[in-house]
Design an enzyme around this catalytic site. Structure first.
Site, PDB file in Angstrom:
ATOM      1  N   GLY A   1       6.941 -11.629   5.072  1.00 52.36           N
ATOM      2  CA  GLY A   1       6.978  -9.925   4.818  1.00 52.36           C
ATOM      3  C   GLY A   1       8.285  -9.379   4.307  1.00 52.36           C
ATOM      4  O   GLY A   1       8.227  -8.237   4.335  1.00 52.36           O
TER       5      GLY A   1
ATOM      6  N   GLU B   1      -0.467 -11.342   1.487  1.00 58.65           N
ATOM      7  CA  GLU B   1      -0.042 -12.664   1.585  1.00 58.65           C
ATOM      8  C   GLU B   1      -1.237 -13.259   2.626  1.00 58.65           C
ATOM      9  O   GLU B   1      -1.700 -14.375   2.588  1.00 58.65           O
ATOM     10  CB  GLU B   1       1.415 -12.865   1.839  1.00 58.65           C
ATOM     11  CG  GLU B   1       2.203 -12.407   0.713  1.00 58.65           C
ATOM     12  CD  GLU B   1       3.793 -12.434   1.173  1.00 58.65           C
ATOM     13  OE1 GLU B   1       4.695 -12.527   0.000  1.00 58.65           O
ATOM     14  OE2 GLU B   1       4.039 -12.297   2.271  1.00 58.65           O
TER      15      GLU B   1
END
Length: 262
Positions: free
Chosen positions: A103, A111
């Site tokens: 992140g 993701e």
């Protein structure tokens, strides 16, 4: 690959190059976000151009989608693909159990959705991303804008009962304004220094109203490919340990990689 890259960028390239060789004709592939994942997209684009590789790809961010289209990869949505054969992505940290912090690029929500909708998730990283215990890299938490300060206070209160070394939180900024994710949310970076129980921390954070998702990827990654600045690679999975070691030679700078933005 340009020969004037730093050792870290060379390490990212060789990991991405090896991972690109795992992709087979006809696969549905998740494409991660970040500098290492960008090398992967470029390597796959080279295979599409030179080998006629045919794949459909689900990118995890707008910028990855733009790069994929630029190099000739067919891009579809996850709803169109429904399920993926393989997702390849980078990581900000990985531990011996292949737990991840992701992140740093702000795309953790997409993701994680894409990674969990895949038969296999492979992480590509330079050797510096390996840690004994997760937490040195700030843990991103995606939070909706409404009631942000209340959510932040709840996060800080929750951290008080967690096995972590630090409890500082910071709103991620983009210049003078808060960083905004592709979904229109904010990122709260948690400076935890060491996370004693990553699974417990991830579950506790996701119980807080206003938190959309956190950057702890636990029991999601199946394999990691580690690149080194001298061209060495190591492929490792949780069950079998190191499954491959080798070396990739660097190539001249007059190729597809020279003109693409990161």
């Amino acid at each position: 690959m340009p020969t004037d890259l730093s050792p870290i960028e060379k390490a990212k390239f060789v990991a991405a190059k090896r991972a690109s060789q795992l992709v087979e004709d006809g696969m549905r592939v998740g494409l991660g976000t970040g500098s290492t994942a960008a090398w992967l997209v470029r390597c796959l684009g080279e295979r599409v151009r030179d080998e006629g590789l045919q794949i459909t790809a689900v990118p995890t961010s707008i910028r990855t989608a733009e790069l994929a289209r630029e190099v000739g990869i067919e891009v579809v949505t996850l709803d169109q693909a429904k399920w993926l054969d393989l997702t390849i992505d980078g990581a900000d940290e990985f531990d011996p159990q292949l737990g991840l912090i992701k992140g740093g690029g702000g795309a953790l929500l997409q993701e994680k959705i894409v990674a969990t909708a895949s038969d296999t998730m492979v992480v590509i990283a330079d050797a510096g991303k390996e840690v004994a215990t997760l937490g040195a890299f700030p843990l991103p938490v995606e939070v909706i804008p409404f009631g942000f300060q209340t959510t932040r206070a709840l996060v800080e209160e929750t951290l008080g009962s967690m096995d972590v070394l630090g409890r500082e939180t910071a709103l991620r900024m983009d210049g003078d304004a808060p960083f905004v994710t592709d979904e229109g949310n904010r990122i709260l970076d948690l400076h935890l220094k060491r996370i004693g129980n990553a699974r417990q921390t991830a579950l506790a954070l996701n119980q807080i109203p206003g938190v959309v998702e956190n950057g702890l990827f636990i029991d999601i990654c199946d394999r990691v490919i580690i690149g080194y600045g001298d061209g060495r690679i190591e492929m490792r999975d949780l069950d079998n340990g190191p499954v491959e070691t080798g070396r990739l030679d660097f190539v001249d700078s007059d190729n597809i990689f020279a003109d693409l933005p990161d």
